[in-house]
Scaffold this active site. Structure first.
Site, PDB file in Angstrom:
ATOM      1  N   GLY A  92       0.844  -1.184   0.000  1.00 42.91           N
ATOM      2  CA  GLY A  92       0.000   0.000   0.000  1.00 42.91           C
ATOM      3  C   GLY A  92       0.878   1.231   0.000  1.00 42.91           C
ATOM      4  O   GLY A  92       1.657   1.429   0.936  1.00 42.91           O
ATOM      5  N   VAL A 119      -0.277   6.419   4.331  1.00 47.55           N
ATOM      6  CA  VAL A 119       0.207   5.631   5.469  1.00 47.55           C
ATOM      7  C   VAL A 119       1.421   4.796   5.071  1.00 47.55           C
ATOM      8  O   VAL A 119       2.470   4.847   5.722  1.00 47.55           O
ATOM      9  CB  VAL A 119      -0.906   4.733   6.041  1.00 47.55           C
ATOM     10  CG1 VAL A 119      -0.364   3.854   7.161  1.00 47.55           C
ATOM     11  CG2 VAL A 119      -2.072   5.587   6.538  1.00 47.55           C
ATOM     12  N   GLY A 120       1.284   4.026   3.987  1.00 44.84           N
ATOM     13  CA  GLY A 120       2.408   3.197   3.546  1.00 44.84           C
ATOM     14  C   GLY A 120       3.646   4.037   3.261  1.00 44.84           C
ATOM     15  O   GLY A 120       4.765   3.683   3.658  1.00 44.84           O
ATOM     16  N   LYS A 170      -8.587  -1.374   7.820  1.00 42.54           N
ATOM     17  CA  LYS A 170      -9.585  -1.768   8.823  1.00 42.54           C
ATOM     18  C   LYS A 170     -10.405  -2.997   8.425  1.00 42.54           C
ATOM     19  O   LYS A 170     -11.000  -3.657   9.279  1.00 42.54           O
ATOM     20  CB  LYS A 170     -10.572  -0.606   9.061  1.00 42.54           C
ATOM     21  CG  LYS A 170      -9.963   0.596   9.742  1.00 42.54           C
ATOM     22  CD  LYS A 170     -10.973   1.727   9.917  1.00 42.54           C
ATOM     23  CE  LYS A 170     -11.155   2.556   8.665  1.00 42.54           C
ATOM     24  NZ  LYS A 170      -9.965   3.329   8.263  1.00 42.54           N
ATOM     25  N   GLU A 230      -3.321  -1.442  15.997  1.00 43.23           N
ATOM     26  CA  GLU A 230      -3.564  -0.145  16.670  1.00 43.23           C
ATOM     27  C   GLU A 230      -3.912   0.944  15.663  1.00 43.23           C
ATOM     28  O   GLU A 230      -4.745   1.812  15.949  1.00 43.23           O
ATOM     29  CB  GLU A 230      -2.317   0.241  17.480  1.00 43.23           C
ATOM     30  CG  GLU A 230      -2.384   1.584  18.190  1.00 43.23           C
ATOM     31  CD  GLU A 230      -3.318   1.571  19.395  1.00 43.23           C
ATOM     32  OE1 GLU A 230      -4.440   2.118  19.264  1.00 43.23           O
ATOM     33  OE2 GLU A 230      -2.929   1.045  20.454  1.00 43.23           O
ATOM     34  N   VAL A 234      -7.649   2.124  14.587  1.00 44.36           N
ATOM     35  CA  VAL A 234      -8.583   2.860  15.449  1.00 44.36           C
ATOM     36  C   VAL A 234      -7.922   4.138  15.953  1.00 44.36           C
ATOM     37  O   VAL A 234      -7.143   4.125  16.907  1.00 44.36           O
ATOM     38  CB  VAL A 234      -9.024   2.008  16.664  1.00 44.36           C
ATOM     39  CG1 VAL A 234      -9.993   2.801  17.543  1.00 44.36           C
ATOM     40  CG2 VAL A 234      -9.673   0.710  16.202  1.00 44.36           C
ATOM     41  N   GLU A 268     -13.301  13.920   1.215  1.00 47.35           N
ATOM     42  CA  GLU A 268     -13.046  13.375  -0.118  1.00 47.35           C
ATOM     43  C   GLU A 268     -14.124  13.863  -1.093  1.00 47.35           C
ATOM     44  O   GLU A 268     -15.195  14.318  -0.684  1.00 47.35           O
ATOM     45  CB  GLU A 268     -13.116  11.844  -0.082  1.00 47.35           C
ATOM     46  CG  GLU A 268     -12.410  11.241   1.097  1.00 47.35           C
ATOM     47  CD  GLU A 268     -11.227  10.395   0.673  1.00 47.35           C
ATOM     48  OE1 GLU A 268     -11.023  10.183  -0.535  1.00 47.35           O
ATOM     49  OE2 GLU A 268     -10.494   9.955   1.579  1.00 47.35           O
ATOM     50  N   ASP A 287     -17.063   4.898   8.265  1.00 48.65           N
ATOM     51  CA  ASP A 287     -15.689   4.837   8.775  1.00 48.65           C
ATOM     52  C   ASP A 287     -15.673   4.764  10.302  1.00 48.65           C
ATOM     53  O   ASP A 287     -14.968   3.925  10.884  1.00 48.65           O
ATOM     54  CB  ASP A 287     -14.916   6.075   8.282  1.00 48.65           C
ATOM     55  CG  ASP A 287     -13.532   6.182   8.895  1.00 48.65           C
ATOM     56  OD1 ASP A 287     -12.669   5.367   8.521  1.00 48.65           O
ATOM     57  OD2 ASP A 287     -13.323   7.051   9.756  1.00 48.65           O
ATOM     58  N   LYS A 310     -14.525   1.440  12.966  1.00 47.39           N
ATOM     59  CA  LYS A 310     -13.613   1.541  14.113  1.00 47.39           C
ATOM     60  C   LYS A 310     -14.294   1.063  15.397  1.00 47.39           C
ATOM     61  O   LYS A 310     -13.677   0.374  16.217  1.00 47.39           O
ATOM     62  CB  LYS A 310     -13.111   2.980  14.251  1.00 47.39           C
ATOM     63  CG  LYS A 310     -12.250   3.401  13.059  1.00 47.39           C
ATOM     64  CD  LYS A 310     -12.009   4.901  13.022  1.00 47.39           C
ATOM     65  CE  LYS A 310     -11.241   5.286  11.762  1.00 47.39           C
ATOM     66  NZ  LYS A 310     -11.227   6.755  11.547  1.00 47.39           N
TER      67      LYS A 310
END
Lengths: 317, 317
Positions: free
Chosen positions: B9, B13-14, B108, B132, B135, B192, B203, B207
């Protein structure tokens, strides 16, 4: 894995550890107050111990020191915090580590006043030292710093004394002066007969000293004497009135960075995260990559602090 | 101990995991986007990978699947969250666990939609699964539950979608209506182009489903379909005005207990801990013995979420 606990200190925290250990899958095999101890290798019955303490003023027939001769895995050091050489708490920790046992501290003295000594003893031992309970009870302050890595946290700031916060909150909410609210807090049991440890900022300073030690990660050592500390005795009611007119209030705010510790009354915006009310505590962690993280809750109390102790015990499994 | 990461990914984040892994003492040895992958057993240079992605739209010359053939310790699954069968994320996790590798999820889907399947695969593997980051980004929600013990936490409640919270905060502060503020949020990049995942509560619900799964600790399994979910599209500006007259405001509040999950707009007092502003997130944990613990901060963002991923990685050492 069930760990066998030796609990030293029969106050609110030690008593709650005795009560709650079973719920966390552990057992208390030895328990001591300042004048006596009791042990049972199959686990103590909490009610029996509490009953004897109430009836006879002692927990058992043995000397307190006999606790160290029992077969335990973890010493829970919950005797009162002392300053300077942090004795007798420090010697208790030293003895357990010398015997290669783990130590979980609720007593702030050894971590705040002799951090380097403590870490040196730990390095020589098979045992490890944990102390989440010394900073904000069950609020996950040290565990969060540990997860982030101390070198990724640049500062810790917040309110870590419930008594001082209760007094300032009440002064602001009711327009009362310090002496009046202190007397009220003493009646409610929120403040001690001698409140100086809380209202002079010593208790908060010890916690921020511990945070500074953790954040500096061995590069520097802090003691209470290194902290700049100002308490709340001299905060006049008029200062709170003036602050309120400006949408602000006053809180006893501590700050720890790798450069040191300060505790003093500060203006904070009403409704801001730092303006916690009553006996609530809060810590804000400034992180390198994850912005500001806030953790808050009740920072004291027997079951709350025992919860932190038992979480620390479980980390040792 | 340095762990070798395979990151799947190449989004925010990746990409941030690639950038920050070195700071946490780990190294990324393989990196894949949806169409390509690149690997280097001595550790990838982040800038080289980012430059190629920007210049050519791919990260390397290999198929994405080639990532699984590299010599890695931990799969970081950071592909977009999908619903239902949680594919292709779930199959990625399955493959890593079958090879006895650890998995850290930022995605998620597998934890929210196939929790029991995931735990079953983990039980058969030498690898462990951490999540972790799913969430609240770097906010220490799951680690705090783990420290307390899931059976000592009775409920988790809070705000876990920054976009919806930004919109509600702005509507209340500026007296603007939903459509107007949504357009503004889209201009700012907070929402978005298709905001439904956020504003319809999906979303946040995912969570809180994850939290319900963690709190029930294997006794029950929750999926998105089990959650009662209501979003914020139909919150009129007038509702916020009326709430304000009463000293309150509206927030998209989720709740997870071992009995299930609900997400809906709720009235909360202005200035209350739950009334976080902007894109802040907060979770309140109700505990058996330690009262209510609050954790808050930025719940999303590349570096923030990567911080949670890398804390999870360090837990696997």
């Amino acid at each position: 894995m069930t760990l066998r606990l030796a609990v030293l200190g029969a106050g609110a925290v030690g008593g709650s550890v005795l009560d709650l250990a079973g719920e966390y899958g552990h057992e208390v095999v030895a328990f001591a107050d300042s004048s006596s101890s009791v042990s049972d290798p199959t686990g103590l019955d909490p009610q029996t111990v509490h009953d004897r303490k109430e009836r006879e003023g002692v927990v058992g027939d043995d000397d307190p020191e006999a606790l160290f001769d029992t077969d335990y895995d973890v010493l829970v050091e919950a005797t009162p915090t002392t300053l300077g050489d942090a004795e007798p708490g420090f010697s208790h920790v030293e003895r357990a580590l010398a015997d290669d046992r783990h130590v979980v501290l609720a007593n702030k003295g050894p971590v705040a006043e002799r951090y380097a000594d403590l870490r040196a003893l730990e390095a020589e031992s098979e045992g490890r030292v944990q102390f989440e309970a010394t900073v904000g009870g069950a609020i996950p302050v040290l565990s969060t710093i540990s997860d982030l890595g101390a070198d990724h946290v640049t500062a810790a700031r917040g309110v870590l004394n419930g008594t001082a916060n209760f007094i300032l909150s009440r002064m602001a909410a009711e327009g009362l002066d310090y002496e009046h609210v202190l007397a009220e807090a003493q009646d409610l049991g929120v403040a001690e007969a001698d409140p100086s440890f809380d209202v002079d900022g010593i208790d908060a300073a010890l916690k921020f000293v511990i945070l500074a030690n953790v954040l500096s990660d061995g590069e520097a050592e802090y003691r209470l004497n290194d902290a700049e500390v100002e308490g709340i005795r001299n905060v006049p009611g008029t200062a709170l009135d003036l602050a309120a007119e400006d949408g602000r209030t006053v809180r006893l705010i501590g700050e720890a960075t790798s450069d040191g510790v300060r505790v003093a009354p500060r203006l904070v915006p009403q409704g801001a995260a730092l303006a916690v009310t009553g006996t609530q505590n809060i810590v804000q962690l400034e992180t390198e990559h994850a912005g500001q993280l806030n953790v808050s809750g009740r920072g004291a109390g027997g079951p709350e602090t025992a919860t932190a102790v038992l979480s620390d015990v479980s980390r040792l499994e």
